[in-house]
Design an enzyme around this catalytic site. Structure first.
Site, PDB file in Angstrom:
ATOM      1  CE  LYS A   1      -0.615   0.803   4.693  1.00  0.00           C
ATOM      2  NZ  LYS A   1      -1.143   1.935   3.986  1.00  0.00           N
TER       3      LYS A   1
ATOM      4  N   GLY B   1       0.835  -1.192   0.000  1.00  0.00           N
ATOM      5  CA  GLY B   1       0.000   0.000   0.000  1.00  0.00           C
ATOM      6  C   GLY B   1       0.863   1.232   0.000  1.00  0.00           C
ATOM      7  N   GLY B   2       0.250   2.362   0.085  1.00  0.00           N
ATOM      8  CA  GLY B   2       1.021   3.581   0.215  1.00  0.00           C
ATOM      9  C   GLY B   2       1.881   3.469   1.454  1.00  0.00           C
ATOM     10  CG  PHE B   3       3.171   5.984   3.380  1.00  0.00           C
ATOM     11  CD1 PHE B   3       4.197   6.866   3.082  1.00  0.00           C
ATOM     12  CD2 PHE B   3       1.874   6.426   3.354  1.00  0.00           C
ATOM     13  CE1 PHE B   3       3.912   8.184   2.778  1.00  0.00           C
ATOM     14  CE2 PHE B   3       1.591   7.743   3.052  1.00  0.00           C
ATOM     15  CZ  PHE B   3       2.614   8.630   2.764  1.00  0.00           C
TER      16      PHE B   3
ATOM     17  CB  VAL C   1      -0.666  -4.472   3.821  1.00  0.00           C
ATOM     18  CG1 VAL C   1      -1.733  -4.800   4.848  1.00  0.00           C
ATOM     19  CG2 VAL C   1      -0.646  -2.972   3.558  1.00  0.00           C
TER      20      VAL C   1
ATOM     21  CG  ASP D   1      -3.321   8.537  -1.597  1.00  0.00           C
ATOM     22  OD1 ASP D   1      -3.632   8.759  -2.793  1.00  0.00           O
ATOM     23  OD2 ASP D   1      -2.498   7.674  -1.267  1.00  0.00           O
TER      24      ASP D   1
END
Ligand SMILES: *[C@@H]1O[C@H](CO)[C@@H](O)[C@H](O)[C@H]1NC(C)=O
Ligand SMILES: *[C@@H]1O[C@H](CO)[C@@H](O)[C@H](O)[C@H]1NC(C)=O
Ligand SMILES: *[C@@H]1O[C@H](CO)[C@@H](O)[C@H](O)[C@H]1NC(C)=O
Ligand SMILES: *[C@@H]1O[C@H](CO)[C@@H](O)[C@H](O)[C@H]1NC(C)=O
Ligand SMILES: *[C@@H]1O[C@H](CO)[C@@H](O)[C@H](O)[C@H]1NC(C)=O
Ligand SMILES: *[C@@H]1O[C@H](CO)[C@@H](O)[C@H](O)[C@H]1NC(C)=O
Ligand SMILES: *[C@@H]1O[C@H](CO)[C@@H](O)[C@H](O)[C@H]1NC(C)=O
Length: 664
Positions: A375, A356-358, A361, A472
């Site tokens: 995450k 995922g973003g960053f 997961v 986002d």
């Protein structure tokens, strides 16, 4: 000692006097500041006997000054108390006032550990909490009389304020009692005198008494609402004025109204020559304007200060009432790294749900058996520890059925892990942009997904205590539970923004092109309206089953906004509806219409999420015609309003850098 007032609190406590005397009480009075109760003691308990002894000790200790404060007993049966007689009372009057108020408070607030009672002539307060250590003078009560002033209020309060300021000096000149009475004489033919009284408790230095009084005096006109009598009482000082005499004896300070500085008046005396008159008027106007500006800016300043202090106060008192409470709250959200390693089989590839973003997961199973999604924020993540902690505090407080629930967080050993509830159906994009799985999304489901996301976003923007901009929003950030209910995830990008400031300029652009509003993509300016834009794009994707490729580059995929607009204007809008959906065409077109309203170029034209929710709910509401969407590609190239593609860079590279440039 900081001295201040907080307006919202006081307005709650405003007590109109029924007669000319003021009398009131509050049981469980700490609940004024916090929703928690300090509780009750039981009959014939140690607390009760301590309380009774304390009150009579305080009374004995108040001889001569009319004031005493102290404590008795040991925790948990420790009681603290404060009493104060009005300074003009003689010893016998003070004593009888105290005897009466003690009886009265104990019968009015039976078994309450905390209570406060005010009489005209004296007041008493007791609690198991250490209210005496509170750093500020808390204004506890405002009494006002019912009658409106019929005289010139501006002049009235100018006189009262000047009188009280001089009285404060009189009050602190005597350290036995910080007390003064005063009178303004010859105010007007209608009102011969104004009477005032002020008093501090004597457990503080003179300078503190003075500033305590001054801060009440400054705020008095605002609180008193133009009534002909008011009493503003804090823990450590109080002030009062009236148009009739209410204290014993002659005023300690008497001032003729004529000797007080005159109010600013724009009318010049007659007979002044024209040139001079103009000059005077200009000067007066200049003074008036600068005064107004000064008052306005100091008011704004004070209100901000009040809010900040009020929050500190609430925290302090809730900590007093419930020690360790806040810490426990954070602690209960922390999950140990060992637990999470075990839960994810040491972040095993086979447990990996995706990227995922960053960061990646992972699926995990906690010792309780609960399935979670962990995450793992990557080391190179631009999100610092501080930001992460922000996110924790934010998300911990956010609860809505259309938001992914946060189970916990882990900040250990360089690892930054966020633990979310596990949602079996993964994210919306895995359905929407997959030929096979898209078939599972009939119109009823798609409609409920759109509506759910709208509600979740509305909650973030408008209904949660913290106003949050997601920044986002996109199909891969919409997770689906077993019943295909949508839940917004990844509000790690969301940040607090002050309530009165809807537009922030971010130093760093996060978010995903294709979903980003033009003002955000190009200038880094985000607001709730840039989220509305992303929502509009998402809505159109859900209906068309097509991904908005990011309109900047034809190679990135179809430009959904341009093609939707083309079909909309040429009357062929049904062509863009995903053939796999089967709903009532009118309703689907209504949804597209709403989507187009959300992606309009000018953010002022875009609706707020609450408006969107209303539009989605109603099929009778008549919608405004949408204007051309942002990023509309004119035939022959070029993006509407923004020049050529090469100009699609932030204005200043120094102020804005792009850290997440991830076209989908
Ligand atoms: C304390 O006692 C009063 C009655 O005396 C009752 O109304 C109140 O609910 C009690 N409060 C608590 C916290 O038990
Ligand atoms: C408390 O003490 C008084 C007097 O000693 C007695 O009358 C009363 O019943 C007691 N109450 C309780 C609840 O024990
Ligand atoms: C009353 O005064 C005495 C002597 O100053 C002091 O020791 C005592 O603590 C005071 N009692 C209370 C309840 O403040
Ligand atoms: C105290 O004041 C009250 C009311 O002002 C008065 O009636 C009383 O006589 C006074 N007592 C003494 C001892 O001065
Ligand atoms: C006092 O003034 C307020 C507005 O300033 C008004 O609403 C109210 O009715 C007035 N009350 C009386 C008793 O005249
Ligand atoms: C201070 O006030 C007390 C009580 O009101 C009074 O007895 C005393 O004389 C005053 N002292 C001075 C210096 O004014
Ligand atoms: C104020 O009023 C008194 C009578 O109440 C009068 O003697 C005095 O002259 C007045 N002072 C002024 C400045 O008008």
């Amino acid at each position: 000692m900081h001295l201040f007032l907080f307006l919202p609190l006081l307005s709650l406590l405003l007590v109109p006097a029924t007669s000319d005397s003021f009398k009131s009480y509050t049981c469980d009075s700490m609940s004024i500041f916090s929703s928690t109760t300090t509780g009750n003691y039981t009959a014939n308990s140690t607390y009760q006997s301590n309380l009774n002894t304390l009150l009579s000790d305080l009374k004995a200790n108040s001889t001569g000054t009319g004031f005493a404060a102290g404590k008795l007993g040991t925790a948990p049966n420790e009681v603290r108390g404060l009493i104060l007689c009005r300074g003009d009372l003689n010893a016998s009057s003070c004593s009888s006032c105290l005897s009466q108020i003690f009886t009265d408070i104990l019968s009015s607030c039976p078994l309450y550990k905390t209570a406060i009672m005010w009489y005209d002539n004296c007041y008493v307060q007791f609690s198991n909490l250490d209210f005496l250590s509170l750093p500020d003078n808390i204004p506890l009560k405002l009494f006002v009389k019912k009658k409106n002033l019929t005289v010139d209020q501006t002049r009235f309060f100018q006189d009262v304020s000047q009188l009280m300021t001089q009285m404060a000096s009189v009050a602190i000149s005597n350290s036995t009692k910080y007390f003064a009475t005063g009178e303004v004489k010859n105010f007007s033919t209608e009102l011969s005198s104004i009477y005032a009284l002020l008093q501090c408790t004597t457990n503080m230095p003179k300078s503190q008494c003075q500033s305590c009084l001054q801060s009440l005096v400054n705020d008095l006109p605002g609180y008193s609402e133009g009534k002909d009598g008011a009493w503003l009482v804090g823990i450590y000082c109080n002030i009062r004025y009236d148009t009739i005499p209410f204290y014993n004896g002659a005023a300690m300070l008497q001032i003729d109204s004529a000797s007080l500085s005159p109010s600013l008046s724009p009318s010049s005396p007659p007979g002044v020559n024209d040139g001079k008159k103009k000059k005077n008027t200009a000067a007066i106007l200049a003074i008036t304007i600068s005064l107004v500006v000064a008052i306005l800016s100091s008011t704004t300043f004070c209100i901000c200060l009040h809010k900040k202090r009020q929050r500190q106060r609430e925290k302090l008192i809730s900590e007093m009432i419930n020690p360790g409470h806040n810490k426990e709250n954070i602690d209960s959200f922390l999950i140990g790294l060992t637990t999470l390693r075990a839960a994810t089989l040491n972040f095993n590839e086979s447990n990996r749900l995706g990227e995922g973003g960053f960061g990646a997961v992972y699926k995990g199973i906690l010792p309780s058996g609960e399935e979670v999604a962990v995450k793992r924020l990557s080391q190179c993540s631009s999100q610092g520890l501080g930001e992460l902690r922000n996110e924790l505090v934010l998300v911990a407080k956010l609860k809505h059925k259309n938001l992914v629930r946060v189970v916990g967080v882990c900040l250990e050993d360089q690892e930054k892990l966020l633990v979310y509830e596990f949602l079996s159906n993964r994210s919306l994009d895995t359905f929407l942009f997959d030929k096979e799985k898209r078939q599972e999304l009939d119109w009823t489901r798609r409609r409920s997904i759109i509506n759910g996301v709208a509600r979740g976003l509305q909650y973030l923007h408008e209904d949660s205590q913290l106003k949050i901009i997601h920044r986002d929003l996109k199909a891969s950030n919409i997770l689906l539970d077993a019943d295909m209910n949508p839940k917004i995830s990844d509000f790690g990008l969301a940040r607090l923004f002050p309530v009165d400031q809807t537009i922030n300029v971010t130093r760093r652009i996060v978010g995903t092109y294709g979903y980003m509003a033009p003002e955000y993509a190009m200038h880094g300016r985000y607001s709730v309206k840039s989220d509305v834009f992303s929502f509009g794009v998402l809505l159109l994707e859900v209906i068309t089953g097509k991904q908005n490729g990011g309109s900047y580059d034809a190679e990135m995929g179809e430009d959904l906004l341009s093609s939707t607009w083309d079909h909309w204007t040429s009357g062929t809008i049904t062509d863009i509806i995903d053939p796999m959906i089967d709903g009532p065409v009118n309703e689907i077109i209504q949804y597209i219409h709403i989507g187009l309203l959300c992606v309009q170029e000018d953010l002022k034209d875009r609706p707020r999420m609450s408006d969107v929710a209303v539009m989605l709910d109603s099929n009778t509401i008549s919608l405004q015609a949408p204007s051309k969407p942002a990023f509309y590609l004119r035939r022959g190239g070029g993006v509407s309003g923004y020049g050529s593609l090469n100009n699609m860079v932030p204005v200043s590279q120094n102020e804005v850098t792009i850290s997440e440039f991830k076209p989908r």
